[in-house]
Motif scaffolding. Structure first.
Motif, PDB file in Angstrom:
ATOM      1  N   GLY A  78       0.813  -1.211   0.000  1.00 35.33           N
ATOM      2  CA  GLY A  78       0.000   0.000   0.000  1.00 35.33           C
ATOM      3  C   GLY A  78       0.845   1.258   0.000  1.00 35.33           C
ATOM      4  O   GLY A  78       0.516   2.243  -0.673  1.00 35.33           O
ATOM      5  N   LEU A  79       1.954   1.252   0.746  1.00 38.33           N
ATOM      6  CA  LEU A  79       2.831   2.419   0.778  1.00 38.33           C
ATOM      7  C   LEU A  79       3.423   2.698  -0.596  1.00 38.33           C
ATOM      8  O   LEU A  79       3.456   3.849  -1.060  1.00 38.33           O
ATOM      9  N   ILE A  80       3.915   1.654  -1.263  1.00 38.21           N
ATOM     10  CA  ILE A  80       4.486   1.845  -2.594  1.00 38.21           C
ATOM     11  C   ILE A  80       3.393   2.235  -3.588  1.00 38.21           C
ATOM     12  O   ILE A  80       3.613   3.066  -4.481  1.00 38.21           O
ATOM     13  N   TYR A  81       2.220   1.657  -3.447  1.00 42.34           N
ATOM     14  CA  TYR A  81       1.080   1.995  -4.305  1.00 42.34           C
ATOM     15  C   TYR A  81       0.787   3.497  -4.235  1.00 42.34           C
ATOM     16  O   TYR A  81       0.607   4.160  -5.266  1.00 42.34           O
ATOM     17  N   SER A  82       0.745   4.047  -3.034  1.00 40.08           N
ATOM     18  CA  SER A  82       0.455   5.477  -2.879  1.00 40.08           C
ATOM     19  C   SER A  82       1.545   6.328  -3.521  1.00 40.08           C
ATOM     20  O   SER A  82       1.255   7.358  -4.146  1.00 40.08           O
ATOM     21  N   CYS A  83       2.802   5.887  -3.408  1.00 37.48           N
ATOM     22  CA  CYS A  83       3.913   6.636  -4.003  1.00 37.48           C
ATOM     23  C   CYS A  83       3.875   6.549  -5.527  1.00 37.48           C
ATOM     24  O   CYS A  83       4.208   7.520  -6.224  1.00 37.48           O
ATOM     25  N   LEU A  84       3.470   5.407  -6.069  1.00 41.41           N
ATOM     26  CA  LEU A  84       3.354   5.260  -7.515  1.00 41.41           C
ATOM     27  C   LEU A  84       2.276   6.192  -8.070  1.00 41.41           C
ATOM     28  O   LEU A  84       2.466   6.829  -9.118  1.00 41.41           O
ATOM     29  N   LEU A  85       1.159   6.286  -7.385  1.00 34.71           N
ATOM     30  CA  LEU A  85       0.067   7.119  -7.872  1.00 34.71           C
ATOM     31  C   LEU A  85       0.439   8.597  -7.851  1.00 34.71           C
ATOM     32  O   LEU A  85       0.135   9.325  -8.808  1.00 34.71           O
ATOM     33  N   VAL A  86       1.073   9.050  -6.799  1.00 34.05           N
ATOM     34  CA  VAL A  86       1.438  10.469  -6.757  1.00 34.05           C
ATOM     35  C   VAL A  86       2.540  10.775  -7.761  1.00 34.05           C
ATOM     36  O   VAL A  86       2.585  11.870  -8.343  1.00 34.05           O
ATOM     37  N   ALA A  87       3.431   9.804  -8.019  1.00 32.20           N
ATOM     38  CA  ALA A  87       4.465  10.004  -9.035  1.00 32.20           C
ATOM     39  C   ALA A  87       3.845  10.079 -10.425  1.00 32.20           C
ATOM     40  O   ALA A  87       4.276  10.873 -11.270  1.00 32.20           O
ATOM     41  N   ALA A  88       2.820   9.246 -10.680  1.00 28.68           N
ATOM     42  CA  ALA A  88       2.136   9.309 -11.973  1.00 28.68           C
ATOM     43  C   ALA A  88       1.467  10.650 -12.168  1.00 28.68           C
ATOM     44  O   ALA A  88       1.530  11.249 -13.247  1.00 28.68           O
ATOM     45  N   GLU A  89       0.822  11.150 -11.118  1.00 31.56           N
ATOM     46  CA  GLU A  89       0.161  12.450 -11.199  1.00 31.56           C
ATOM     47  C   GLU A  89       1.192  13.563 -11.347  1.00 31.56           C
ATOM     48  O   GLU A  89       1.007  14.506 -12.131  1.00 31.56           O
ATOM     49  N   GLY A  90       2.288  13.449 -10.618  1.00 29.60           N
ATOM     50  CA  GLY A  90       3.328  14.473 -10.688  1.00 29.60           C
ATOM     51  C   GLY A  90       4.088  14.470 -11.999  1.00 29.60           C
ATOM     52  O   GLY A  90       4.663  15.497 -12.391  1.00 29.60           O
ATOM     53  N   SER A  91       4.092  13.331 -12.699  1.00 31.37           N
ATOM     54  CA  SER A  91       4.865  13.241 -13.941  1.00 31.37           C
ATOM     55  C   SER A  91       4.320  14.176 -15.014  1.00 31.37           C
ATOM     56  O   SER A  91       5.040  14.542 -15.947  1.00 31.37           O
ATOM     57  N   ASP A  92       3.043  14.572 -14.908  1.00 33.60           N
ATOM     58  CA  ASP A  92       2.484  15.513 -15.872  1.00 33.60           C
ATOM     59  C   ASP A  92       3.162  16.877 -15.768  1.00 33.60           C
ATOM     60  O   ASP A  92       3.143  17.659 -16.726  1.00 33.60           O
ATOM     61  N   ARG A  93       3.749  17.154 -14.588  1.00 34.91           N
ATOM     62  CA  ARG A  93       4.403  18.452 -14.396  1.00 34.91           C
ATOM     63  C   ARG A  93       5.917  18.331 -14.272  1.00 34.91           C
ATOM     64  O   ARG A  93       6.622  19.335 -14.201  1.00 34.91           O
ATOM     65  N   GLY A  94       6.428  17.095 -14.198  1.00 27.94           N
ATOM     66  CA  GLY A  94       7.856  16.899 -13.950  1.00 27.94           C
ATOM     67  C   GLY A  94       8.714  17.205 -15.159  1.00 27.94           C
ATOM     68  O   GLY A  94       8.246  17.536 -16.248  1.00 27.94           O
ATOM     69  N   ARG A  95      10.006  17.049 -14.968  1.00 20.77           N
ATOM     70  CA  ARG A  95      10.979  17.314 -16.021  1.00 20.77           C
ATOM     71  C   ARG A  95      11.820  16.069 -16.239  1.00 20.77           C
ATOM     72  O   ARG A  95      11.878  15.177 -15.400  1.00 20.77           O
ATOM     73  N   THR A  96      12.482  16.016 -17.371  1.00 19.40           N
ATOM     74  CA  THR A  96      13.427  14.945 -17.671  1.00 19.40           C
ATOM     75  C   THR A  96      14.811  15.541 -17.743  1.00 19.40           C
ATOM     76  O   THR A  96      15.051  16.453 -18.553  1.00 19.40           O
ATOM     77  N   ALA A  97      15.708  15.041 -16.873  1.00 21.10           N
ATOM     78  CA  ALA A  97      17.044  15.627 -16.820  1.00 21.10           C
ATOM     79  C   ALA A  97      17.824  15.295 -18.087  1.00 21.10           C
ATOM     80  O   ALA A  97      17.588  14.292 -18.737  1.00 21.10           O
TER      81      ALA A  97
END
Length: 480
Positions: free
Chosen positions: A461-480
């Motif tokens: 469940g902990l990793i699941y929550s982190c995966l979901l927020v990372a997916a949502e954040g990826s719309d605004r993230g950058r690629t180094a």
């Protein structure tokens, strides 16, 4: 946090170093290496002190809490086999009050620091509402109402529901508000998952070494365990992290095939856990990842990737045929079980009967049919009118849908489907490579949970929550 109060810290070399370190690809691998060291050598408390130090430095000196993300994902898998309180109640270090006091102090300090940063971010920032808010809210309410009006509703069911939804949702909201996703590297979550998979591979090898299964006359899967779970738990976690390298297979302009090779190695780790659900469901996700990689890559990369997948499949077949005596000996308990369901089909039928008896809110988590494995590795069936005698975790149905129907009724199932619809919308709205691979990781969890109880365990469940927020954040993230 400190840099806001003392602006001069912003320009100090140590501050710049810490910020670069916590955002680097090396840091998640260090955290995962400490995870493996803790589990293999029973060094939990020293590792927790280091994790606490990482958290304090990150919260006080960094722009956000991105550096806390690897610690949250790895922390659950640090408990060692020799300190497993269920297997070794007399010799475990956690029977020592001093050790428990040290653990409590780490958790309390970590909680104070993390909550302090959360409050600061909420007061100073305006980030809107997370996309999955209403789905998580509905699921949380359904969990807490599980068993209502059935005559079996009690504080234990309510408390378990609270803890369950917190494991699934707390860090989704926490990292939404405390991480600046516009500055976060989109690759960061995949560095974390690859690091975890590498650490888990070491723990899997450790299970074989420490258990004595390699020298046992009649090897048994029940001999494979860690301090935080049995072979099924490890297999489920490994399957969940296994797709991560394929992100780099898709995105790397050169030598992406190296990550395809790493993905094959991680799939081998899944097989070594001897968990049927992880092997079958993880194998299906692995096949889907292979198709995506072959469709998305071109030219030489596609040829090398296709060759690697072909060699991996051929190697497994050849190993089974040519080394069948050694392989069958090592996997005796896996090959010898045929279609034995370990009581699952019986439980599934009883779960549906319980749902028909209590269709609206179910019967509660502690009074529904379930399968449990005791410390000796023996599966036990717990019937509908029996409460759990196996500690805080109740006996569970080993199927997410039937668990929801029996424990929380149609209310819980509708809430879950609403949450699932929101996650699907998140993944398929403006699909990207990041979202695709994260979706594969989530799919591993959801598929294995149709045959197991991973969705109702706290670590996944902990990793699941982190995966979901990372997916949502990826719309605004950058690629180094």
């Amino acid at each position: 946090m400190l840099t806001a109060a003392f602006p001069k810290l912003e320009n100090m070399k140590c501050t710049r170093f810490l910020r670069a370190f916590f955002r680097s690809a090396y840091y998640p691998f260090l955290v995962a290496a400490l995870m493996a060291v803790s589990e293999l050598f029973a060094l939990e408390i020293p590792v927790y002190y280091i994790y606490l130090l990482f958290g304090i430095l990150c919260v006080f000196f960094c722009e956000d809490t991105l550096g806390v993300l690897p610690v949250v994902c790895c922390g659950y898998m640090t408990f060692s086999a020799q300190n497993n309180p269920g297997r070794f109640p007399k010799t475990t270090a956690f029977a020592d009050p001093k050790v428990m006091l040290a653990l409590a102090m780490v958790l309390i300090l970590a909680g104070i620091v993390l909550l302090g940063r959360l409050v600061q971010c909420i007061l100073l920032g305006r980030r809107g509402m997370p996309r999955l808010t209403f789905g998580f809210l509905a699921l949380g309410v359904a969990y807490m109402l599980a068993g209502a009006f059935s005559g079996y509703y009690a504080s234990d069911t309510f408390f378990y529901g609270v803890v369950q939804i917190l494991s699934l949702a707390f860090f989704y909201f926490y990292f939404f508000f405390t991480v600046d996703w516009e500055k976060a590297d989109k690759r960061y979550i995949f560095f974390i998952l690859m690091a975890i998979a590498a650490g888990l591979f070491a723990e899997i090898l450790g299970m074989y070494w420490q258990s004595g299964i390699l020298t046992a006359e009649y090897p048994d899967r029940s001999m494979l365990f860690t301090g935080w779970g049995i072979y099924n738990n490890v297999g489920g976690m490994m399957a969940m992290c296994m797709p991560a390298p394929f992100y780099f297979s898709l995105k790397s302009k050169k030598n992406g095939w190296l990550f395809t090779l790493l993905g094959c190695i991680f799939m081998l780790g899944v097989i070594l856990t001897q968990s049927r659900s992880a092997i079958f469901c993880g194998g299906a996700v692995f096949a889907a990842a292979a198709v995506i990689v072959l469709c998305r890559t071109r030219g030489k990369e596609r040829i090398i990737n296709a060759s690697l997948f072909g060699v991996f499949a051929a190697a497994l077949i050849v190993a089974v045929i040519l080394l069948r005596n050694n392989v069958s000996s090592l996997f005796t308990s896996l090959f010898g079980i045929d279609l034995n369901d370990n009581g699952r089909f019986e439980i599934y039928g009883n779960c549906f009967k319980t749902f028909r008896e209590f269709p609206i809110f179910g019967k509660g988590f502690y009074h529904t049919p379930g399968v449990v494995m005791t410390n000796d590795g023996v599966m036990h069936v717990v019937y509908p009118d029996s409460s759990s005698d196996f500690g805080f975790l109740p006996a569970r149905a080993h199927n997410t849908i039937l668990q929801l129907l029996a424990s929380g009724g149609i209310v819980a199932l509708v809430a879950y489907l609403f949450h699932r619809a929101q996650t699907l919308f998140l993944f398929f709205r403006r699909p990207t490579a990041e979202k695709t691979v994260i979706a594969l990781c989530v799919a591993s969890l959801l598929l294995t949970s149709l045959l197991d109880c991973h969705f109702f365990n706290f670590g996944p469940g902990l990793i699941y929550s982190c995966l979901l927020v990372a997916a949502e954040g990826s719309d605004r993230g950058r690629t180094a």
